[in-house]
Design a protein around this motif. Sequence first.
Motif, PDB file in Angstrom:
ATOM      1  N   GLY A 337      -1.337   1.370  -1.384  1.00  0.00           N
ATOM      2  CA  GLY A 337      -2.471   2.165  -0.645  1.00  0.00           C
ATOM      3  C   GLY A 337      -2.804   1.650   0.511  1.00  0.00           C
ATOM      4  O   GLY A 337      -2.815   2.009   1.461  1.00  0.00           O
ATOM      5  N   VAL A 338      -2.593   0.023   0.723  1.00  0.00           N
ATOM      6  CA  VAL A 338      -2.789  -0.591   1.790  1.00  0.00           C
ATOM      7  C   VAL A 338      -1.232  -0.829   2.470  1.00  0.00           C
ATOM      8  O   VAL A 338      -0.456  -1.441   1.625  1.00  0.00           O
ATOM      9  CB  VAL A 338      -3.487  -2.050   1.624  1.00  0.00           C
ATOM     10  CG1 VAL A 338      -3.434  -3.004   2.789  1.00  0.00           C
ATOM     11  CG2 VAL A 338      -4.830  -2.050   0.842  1.00  0.00           C
ATOM     12  N   ALA A 339      -1.051  -0.516   3.513  1.00  0.00           N
ATOM     13  CA  ALA A 339      -0.070  -0.340   4.254  1.00  0.00           C
ATOM     14  C   ALA A 339      -0.263  -0.700   5.602  1.00  0.00           C
ATOM     15  O   ALA A 339      -1.087  -1.041   6.223  1.00  0.00           O
ATOM     16  CB  ALA A 339       0.705   0.983   4.243  1.00  0.00           C
ATOM     17  N   TYR A 340       0.957  -1.386   6.112  1.00  0.00           N
ATOM     18  CA  TYR A 340       1.085  -1.888   7.563  1.00  0.00           C
ATOM     19  C   TYR A 340       2.046  -0.991   8.379  1.00  0.00           C
ATOM     20  O   TYR A 340       2.321  -1.389   9.585  1.00  0.00           O
ATOM     21  CB  TYR A 340       1.454  -3.321   7.597  1.00  0.00           C
ATOM     22  CG  TYR A 340       0.772  -4.174   6.766  1.00  0.00           C
ATOM     23  CD1 TYR A 340      -0.795  -5.001   7.285  1.00  0.00           C
ATOM     24  CD2 TYR A 340       0.535  -4.107   5.310  1.00  0.00           C
ATOM     25  CE1 TYR A 340      -1.527  -5.615   6.478  1.00  0.00           C
ATOM     26  CE2 TYR A 340      -0.261  -4.865   4.546  1.00  0.00           C
ATOM     27  CZ  TYR A 340      -1.626  -5.500   5.004  1.00  0.00           C
ATOM     28  OH  TYR A 340      -2.401  -6.133   4.466  1.00  0.00           O
ATOM     29  N   CYS A 341       2.828  -0.073   7.968  1.00  0.00           N
ATOM     30  CA  CYS A 341       3.720   0.684   8.817  1.00  0.00           C
ATOM     31  C   CYS A 341       3.566   2.394   8.418  1.00  0.00           C
ATOM     32  O   CYS A 341       4.005   2.515   7.508  1.00  0.00           O
ATOM     33  CB  CYS A 341       5.332   0.225   8.267  1.00  0.00           C
ATOM     34  SG  CYS A 341       6.558   1.383   9.095  1.00  0.00           S
ATOM     35  N   PRO A 342       2.683   2.697   9.371  1.00  0.00           N
ATOM     36  CA  PRO A 342       2.640   4.216   9.342  1.00  0.00           C
ATOM     37  C   PRO A 342       3.865   5.230   9.496  1.00  0.00           C
ATOM     38  O   PRO A 342       3.984   6.081   8.635  1.00  0.00           O
ATOM     39  CB  PRO A 342       1.767   4.621  10.432  1.00  0.00           C
ATOM     40  CG  PRO A 342       1.857   3.507  11.511  1.00  0.00           C
ATOM     41  CD  PRO A 342       2.108   2.256  10.602  1.00  0.00           C
ATOM     42  N   HIS A 343       4.708   4.607   9.880  1.00  0.00           N
ATOM     43  CA  HIS A 343       6.121   5.720   9.963  1.00  0.00           C
ATOM     44  C   HIS A 343       6.684   5.401   8.746  1.00  0.00           C
ATOM     45  O   HIS A 343       7.312   6.293   8.281  1.00  0.00           O
ATOM     46  CB  HIS A 343       6.905   4.795  11.200  1.00  0.00           C
ATOM     47  CG  HIS A 343       6.601   4.669  12.658  1.00  0.00           C
ATOM     48  ND1 HIS A 343       6.113   6.086  13.297  1.00  0.00           N
ATOM     49  CD2 HIS A 343       6.265   3.751  13.350  1.00  0.00           C
ATOM     50  CE1 HIS A 343       5.540   5.579  14.393  1.00  0.00           C
ATOM     51  NE2 HIS A 343       5.706   4.328  14.456  1.00  0.00           N
ATOM     52  N   LEU A 436     -16.045   4.878   2.457  1.00  0.00           N
ATOM     53  CA  LEU A 436     -15.239   6.152   2.839  1.00  0.00           C
ATOM     54  C   LEU A 436     -14.289   6.318   1.880  1.00  0.00           C
ATOM     55  O   LEU A 436     -13.485   5.303   1.385  1.00  0.00           O
ATOM     56  CB  LEU A 436     -14.542   5.408   4.178  1.00  0.00           C
ATOM     57  CG  LEU A 436     -13.704   6.527   4.954  1.00  0.00           C
ATOM     58  CD1 LEU A 436     -14.594   7.700   5.527  1.00  0.00           C
ATOM     59  CD2 LEU A 436     -12.973   5.902   6.155  1.00  0.00           C
ATOM     60  N   SER A 437     -13.956   7.529   1.321  1.00  0.00           N
ATOM     61  CA  SER A 437     -13.064   7.849   0.384  1.00  0.00           C
ATOM     62  C   SER A 437     -11.732   8.141   1.085  1.00  0.00           C
ATOM     63  O   SER A 437     -11.632   9.233   1.778  1.00  0.00           O
ATOM     64  CB  SER A 437     -13.463   9.087  -0.456  1.00  0.00           C
ATOM     65  OG  SER A 437     -12.923   9.458  -1.319  1.00  0.00           O
ATOM     66  N   VAL A 438     -10.708   7.240   0.730  1.00  0.00           N
ATOM     67  CA  VAL A 438      -9.263   7.464   1.284  1.00  0.00           C
ATOM     68  C   VAL A 438      -8.487   7.339   0.337  1.00  0.00           C
ATOM     69  O   VAL A 438      -8.687   6.289  -0.715  1.00  0.00           O
ATOM     70  CB  VAL A 438      -9.129   6.541   2.591  1.00  0.00           C
ATOM     71  CG1 VAL A 438     -10.127   6.837   3.731  1.00  0.00           C
ATOM     72  CG2 VAL A 438      -9.392   4.950   2.238  1.00  0.00           C
ATOM     73  N   ALA A 439      -7.095   7.586   0.461  1.00  0.00           N
ATOM     74  CA  ALA A 439      -5.925   7.402  -0.512  1.00  0.00           C
ATOM     75  C   ALA A 439      -5.214   6.126   0.121  1.00  0.00           C
ATOM     76  O   ALA A 439      -4.639   5.428  -0.609  1.00  0.00           O
ATOM     77  CB  ALA A 439      -4.967   8.576  -0.600  1.00  0.00           C
ATOM     78  N   GLY A 440      -5.078   6.105   1.467  1.00  0.00           N
ATOM     79  CA  GLY A 440      -4.356   5.065   2.090  1.00  0.00           C
ATOM     80  C   GLY A 440      -5.208   4.398   3.276  1.00  0.00           C
ATOM     81  O   GLY A 440      -5.998   4.987   3.843  1.00  0.00           O
ATOM     82  N   ILE A 441      -4.762   3.086   3.525  1.00  0.00           N
ATOM     83  CA  ILE A 441      -5.384   2.152   4.726  1.00  0.00           C
ATOM     84  C   ILE A 441      -4.249   1.815   5.259  1.00  0.00           C
ATOM     85  O   ILE A 441      -3.522   0.723   5.083  1.00  0.00           O
ATOM     86  CB  ILE A 441      -6.258   0.975   4.089  1.00  0.00           C
ATOM     87  CG1 ILE A 441      -7.359   2.072   3.138  1.00  0.00           C
ATOM     88  CG2 ILE A 441      -7.142   0.319   5.028  1.00  0.00           C
ATOM     89  CD1 ILE A 441      -8.429   0.704   2.555  1.00  0.00           C
TER      90      ILE A 441
END
Length: 523
Positions: A337-343, A436-441
């Motif tokens: 869920g924690v990511a650094y590459c949106p593409h 904040l309710s999110v599935a990804g950051i």
Amino acid sequence: MLDKNIKHQLQSHFSAINNPIELIIALDDSNKSKEIKALADDLASLSDKISIKNSEQPGARTPSMVVRSPISNTHIEFAGVPMGHEFTSLVLALLQTGGHPAKASNDEIEQIKSLDKPLNFEVYISLSCQTCPQVVQALNLMAATNSHVSATMIDGALFQDEVNERNILAVPAVYLNGELFSQGAVTLSDILNKVDSTSVEKTAAKLNEKDVFDMLVVGGGPAGASAAIYSARKGLKTGVVADKFGGQVSETLGIENFISVQATQGPKLVAQLEEHVNQYEVDIMKGQRALSVSADELLSIELESGATLKAKSIVVATGARWRSMNVPGEAEYKGRGVAYCPHCDGPLFKGKPVAVIGGGNSGIEAAIDLANIVDHVTVLEFADSLRADEVLINKARSLGNVTIIKSAQTTQVIGNGQKVTGLSYIDRNNGEAYELSVAGIFVQIGLIPNSEWLQGSEVALTQFGEIEVDGKGATSMSGVYAAGDVTSSAFKQIIIAMGSGATASLGAFDHLIRQGSDHSQAA
């Protein structure tokens, strides 16, 4: 399926196919199956060495296409339609299965051939991921070389049930014999080191036998490639030692400010850089990380593998990496869920709410890209104003599913033990805390130099960990020069890194001349 220009190019490439290839397709009634069938028909029409069969395997993924050699019984599978970034992976799989030599070192090929246990690799990708193809291609190369190895590319957006079942929230995600093997970018060297328990010792022994380099470049990004080319053109014995070739550029999608090239993509530029370096007698040693630098009569680079390389001069070009938030939960949920590459990972969050941390150009660009895929994007910026270009800010604000929150300090990543479910932040103006309710950051807060291995050495670093250099790229350690994003250069751009690589290489050459090197008369 394929246009005339692509077919014409492929027909030329396919002339290198010497051995028969079977395309085994598994189809259903979906539109994607129709695309697979059309793609297979187009490919078969371009070479009499390529034939098509319908899959008879019970439970085969649909739609899918297996590239198989009936001679050596090799197996490379594409579950989904391998277009976009993965089209090159398909073409290479066909060429290598058809007998065209793979672009790997002789040592790597021999190491692959020596693998004698069944290795079934599955790699989950997204077609918009620019990092995924290098992993897919490395696994496919192994599968085309050794029938004990099979490789399957799986489009995560198409096989959502598998993605959800395996809780995959970042790509590329590689499974080996049903167990998670790796997440994120891995090179062929990385893979071989993990599956061959003796590879590290073998490689270290070979590296220890290397002769002294006139110039040793540490790092394989744009700065390192430029330094190596300039060194080799001076007739110097040149080596490049790097974790992987290309550095951070391999994770860059669109490049539109590289002078004389209107537009290109990171992986394409990396391939061109490596091809250019290979035009010279440069010893490229991939899959190696530097551990320390020291000096006696010669300069020495100790590697994490245990090997030591000797050189008369060194150019450090180890680049930089994405900066982390350093808050509770970030490390625990990295890749979940924690990511650094949106593409790369954006398509895995289709229809879900996500957050972007950072309001610079990278952060706002990420928000704009993600807005086309996800349900909602919330941008959190620590400062009280955004740092992105005005045109990007205006575009983001024009989108109905993008919210921008300024003066927001992220304090924690929240999850359920398996994946991200939200985050906490503080409003820096009033001190109030929010969830904040999110599935990804998606973390987009700048870069940190890859210079930790130099701490405690004679190479002076700034308070930010950047290497201090002069106008010729010289560091505070005699004979050691530096270039690119790892240095104190004012701007972190590909073209600037390349220029600084050339500068550092020429500076090191000038140092060798003044030291009375055997190569002082080199042209």
